[in-house]
Design a protein around this motif. Sequence first.
Motif, mmCIF file in Angstrom:
data_model
loop_
_atom_site.group_PDB
_atom_site.id
_atom_site.type_symbol
_atom_site.label_atom_id
_atom_site.label_comp_id
_atom_site.label_asym_id
_atom_site.label_seq_id
_atom_site.Cartn_x
_atom_site.Cartn_y
_atom_site.Cartn_z
ATOM 1 N N GLN A 6 -34.616 9.269 -11.195
ATOM 2 C CA GLN A 6 -34.401 8.190 -12.159
ATOM 3 C C GLN A 6 -35.096 8.567 -13.460
ATOM 4 O O GLN A 6 -36.218 8.145 -13.742
ATOM 5 C CB GLN A 6 -34.948 6.879 -11.594
ATOM 6 C CG GLN A 6 -34.260 6.450 -10.299
ATOM 7 C CD GLN A 6 -35.106 5.501 -9.476
ATOM 8 O OE1 GLN A 6 -36.161 5.036 -9.914
ATOM 9 N NE2 GLN A 6 -34.647 5.202 -8.262
ATOM 10 N N CYS A 7 -34.408 9.399 -14.227
ATOM 11 C CA CYS A 7 -34.999 9.927 -15.451
ATOM 12 C C CYS A 7 -33.893 10.141 -16.476
ATOM 13 O O CYS A 7 -32.788 10.581 -16.135
ATOM 14 C CB CYS A 7 -35.712 11.250 -15.164
ATOM 15 S SG CYS A 7 -36.550 11.969 -16.591
ATOM 16 N N GLU A 8 -34.199 9.836 -17.720
ATOM 17 C CA GLU A 8 -33.206 9.995 -18.783
ATOM 18 C C GLU A 8 -32.893 11.464 -19.039
ATOM 19 O O GLU A 8 -31.766 11.829 -19.368
ATOM 20 C CB GLU A 8 -33.730 9.345 -20.071
ATOM 21 C CG GLU A 8 -32.750 9.398 -21.226
ATOM 22 C CD GLU A 8 -33.288 8.715 -22.469
ATOM 23 O OE1 GLU A 8 -32.771 8.989 -23.561
ATOM 24 O OE2 GLU A 8 -34.240 7.906 -22.341
ATOM 25 N N ASN A 9 -33.911 12.321 -18.880
ATOM 26 C CA ASN A 9 -33.746 13.746 -19.174
ATOM 27 C C ASN A 9 -33.860 14.563 -17.887
ATOM 28 O O ASN A 9 -34.961 14.794 -17.388
ATOM 29 C CB ASN A 9 -34.817 14.208 -20.169
ATOM 30 C CG ASN A 9 -34.779 13.423 -21.461
ATOM 31 O OD1 ASN A 9 -33.792 13.462 -22.187
ATOM 32 N ND2 ASN A 9 -35.847 12.684 -21.738
ATOM 33 N N ILE A 10 -32.721 14.953 -17.363
ATOM 34 C CA ILE A 10 -32.688 15.794 -16.166
ATOM 35 C C ILE A 10 -31.975 17.090 -16.529
ATOM 36 O O ILE A 10 -30.854 17.072 -17.037
ATOM 37 C CB ILE A 10 -31.958 15.095 -15.002
ATOM 38 C CG1 ILE A 10 -32.693 13.814 -14.606
ATOM 39 C CG2 ILE A 10 -31.840 16.041 -13.807
ATOM 40 C CD1 ILE A 10 -31.980 13.001 -13.538
ATOM 41 N N ILE A 11 -32.641 18.206 -16.288
ATOM 42 C CA ILE A 11 -32.035 19.510 -16.572
ATOM 43 C C ILE A 11 -31.827 20.238 -15.253
ATOM 44 O O ILE A 11 -32.771 20.455 -14.491
ATOM 45 C CB ILE A 11 -32.904 20.335 -17.532
ATOM 46 C CG1 ILE A 11 -33.014 19.600 -18.878
ATOM 47 C CG2 ILE A 11 -32.317 21.726 -17.725
ATOM 48 C CD1 ILE A 11 -33.784 20.339 -19.933
ATOM 49 N N VAL A 12 -30.585 20.587 -14.994
ATOM 50 C CA VAL A 12 -30.226 21.237 -13.731
ATOM 51 C C VAL A 12 -30.455 22.741 -13.845
ATOM 52 O O VAL A 12 -29.993 23.388 -14.786
ATOM 53 C CB VAL A 12 -28.760 20.941 -13.366
ATOM 54 C CG1 VAL A 12 -28.344 21.742 -12.136
ATOM 55 C CG2 VAL A 12 -28.577 19.447 -13.116
ATOM 56 N N ILE A 13 -31.151 23.289 -12.865
ATOM 57 C CA ILE A 13 -31.505 24.704 -12.870
ATOM 58 C C ILE A 13 -30.553 25.546 -12.025
ATOM 59 O O ILE A 13 -30.503 26.766 -12.151
ATOM 60 C CB ILE A 13 -32.967 24.884 -12.382
ATOM 61 C CG1 ILE A 13 -33.486 26.287 -12.713
ATOM 62 C CG2 ILE A 13 -33.105 24.571 -10.896
ATOM 63 C CD1 ILE A 13 -34.978 26.447 -12.501
ATOM 64 N N ALA A 23 -32.522 33.061 -12.318
ATOM 65 C CA ALA A 23 -31.899 33.482 -13.574
ATOM 66 C C ALA A 23 -31.975 32.402 -14.649
ATOM 67 O O ALA A 23 -32.001 32.711 -15.844
ATOM 68 C CB ALA A 23 -30.441 33.862 -13.326
ATOM 69 N N ASN A 24 -32.032 31.142 -14.234
ATOM 70 C CA ASN A 24 -32.010 30.034 -15.195
ATOM 71 C C ASN A 24 -33.393 29.488 -15.550
ATOM 72 O O ASN A 24 -33.511 28.653 -16.452
ATOM 73 C CB ASN A 24 -31.162 28.883 -14.642
ATOM 74 C CG ASN A 24 -29.684 29.200 -14.650
ATOM 75 O OD1 ASN A 24 -29.214 29.998 -15.467
ATOM 76 N ND2 ASN A 24 -28.930 28.593 -13.744
ATOM 77 N N LEU A 25 -34.433 29.935 -14.851
ATOM 78 C CA LEU A 25 -35.753 29.321 -15.024
ATOM 79 C C LEU A 25 -36.230 29.342 -16.472
ATOM 80 O O LEU A 25 -36.590 28.302 -17.039
ATOM 81 C CB LEU A 25 -36.781 30.021 -14.128
ATOM 82 C CG LEU A 25 -38.224 29.529 -14.302
ATOM 83 C CD1 LEU A 25 -38.348 28.050 -13.943
ATOM 84 C CD2 LEU A 25 -39.191 30.367 -13.473
ATOM 85 N N PHE A 26 -36.267 30.512 -17.095
ATOM 86 C CA PHE A 26 -36.813 30.594 -18.449
ATOM 87 C C PHE A 26 -35.921 29.878 -19.459
ATOM 88 O O PHE A 26 -36.416 29.288 -20.423
ATOM 89 C CB PHE A 26 -37.021 32.053 -18.851
ATOM 90 C CG PHE A 26 -38.140 32.727 -18.091
ATOM 91 C CD1 PHE A 26 -39.310 32.055 -17.803
ATOM 92 C CD2 PHE A 26 -38.015 34.038 -17.669
ATOM 93 C CE1 PHE A 26 -40.346 32.669 -17.108
ATOM 94 C CE2 PHE A 26 -39.039 34.669 -16.979
ATOM 95 C CZ PHE A 26 -40.210 33.983 -16.696
ATOM 96 N N LYS A 27 -34.615 29.910 -19.234
ATOM 97 C CA LYS A 27 -33.710 29.170 -20.118
ATOM 98 C C LYS A 27 -34.022 27.677 -20.058
ATOM 99 O O LYS A 27 -34.092 26.994 -21.089
ATOM 100 C CB LYS A 27 -32.254 29.415 -19.713
ATOM 101 C CG LYS A 27 -31.249 28.683 -20.600
ATOM 102 C CD LYS A 27 -29.823 28.822 -20.095
ATOM 103 C CE LYS A 27 -29.580 27.954 -18.877
ATOM 104 N NZ LYS A 27 -28.135 27.889 -18.510
ATOM 105 N N VAL A 28 -34.237 27.173 -18.846
ATOM 106 C CA VAL A 28 -34.542 25.745 -18.669
ATOM 107 C C VAL A 28 -35.871 25.389 -19.332
ATOM 108 O O VAL A 28 -35.991 24.356 -20.006
ATOM 109 C CB VAL A 28 -34.557 25.392 -17.165
ATOM 110 C CG1 VAL A 28 -35.221 24.036 -16.926
ATOM 111 C CG2 VAL A 28 -33.135 25.389 -16.612
#
Length: 349
Positions: free
Chosen positions: A285-292, A303-308
């Motif tokens: 329940q968060c406005e900002n969720i970034i999928v890794i 592969a996506n960690l540093f980009k995230v």
Amino acid sequence: MTTKIVKIDGEHLDFQAIEEAATLLKQGGLVAFPTETVYGIGANALNEASVKRIYEAKGRPSDNPLIVHIAHLDDVYKYASEVSEVSLRLMNKFWPGPLTLIFNKKATISKFITGGLETVAIRLPSNNIARAIIEAAGLPIAAPSANRSGKPSPTRAKHVIEDLDGRVDMIIDGGKAQIGLESTVLDVSSGMPILLRPGSVTKEMLEQEIGQVQVDPTLMGEHEKIVPKSPGMKYKHYAPKGKLTVIYGDENLVRNKINELVREKEVAGVKVAVIATYEDEQMYQCENIIVIGSKNNRTEIAANLFKVLRMMDEQAIEFIYTKAFSEKDIGMATMNRLLKAAGNQKICL
């Protein structure tokens, strides 16, 4: 300083641009270029003044060793005083590729790039652009990640430009780094091989080739009091500007704890975000969720960690929460980087 930015297709090399980069390196310049792991900032490893420019450009402590990159396997004999049978087996299996080996050094390698140690870290990269530049320069190239020290490593040229535009002579845009995490570092300088930094060449892969490998005890924990023998061991690394916390425990407990922490921050008017997988995105329940990535795809998460982490900075996130991911295979490298990015800030439920 004006930084020249050049785009090169790794499958169809622009040899004029390669030669220009090589000439800059021979003249003592700094060139940022892609490798299969992350982007690196390169300098002539045999020129202390050039190497000093790396430390200055990155704002990097000089006791943090640099990795020497070579173009051919046989080049290792120029800089390592002893190459064991174990080392040879590893080189023949994993080079060119994302494995760095630590050897006892020859006098040709200055202690200035080894953090004052008698050992040197050497890697033969597989990226076509990196190999072509090193070969054209005819030099060993010292090349740490091409970011300001402490920040997330760059996996795209735009990350390098954000950090180092005006600090280096040239940035080569060779597209997205394939692996997205720095190389595995294995100390083969004496006795039992010791894993100093996990990467895509996993402990299991190494042991399948050479038998037992020890794991440095600092990999997944405290690290401030050690003398770093490998890059990424001592200082807080890979960190976003926001405060990152890693939560361990039962999936339901972790989800509830993260949602509780998010509510506290949102009530306080603080910008907060959650790093999630595709499978658990809807649980938070968060406005900002970034999928890794998918929890079933550890390579994708790595592969996506540093980009995230860089996306968190782009969105000016002040607090970041993430569950701990699987430490199996390349997951060990992901969690190593994540904990260092968090300054080992974690909650165990």
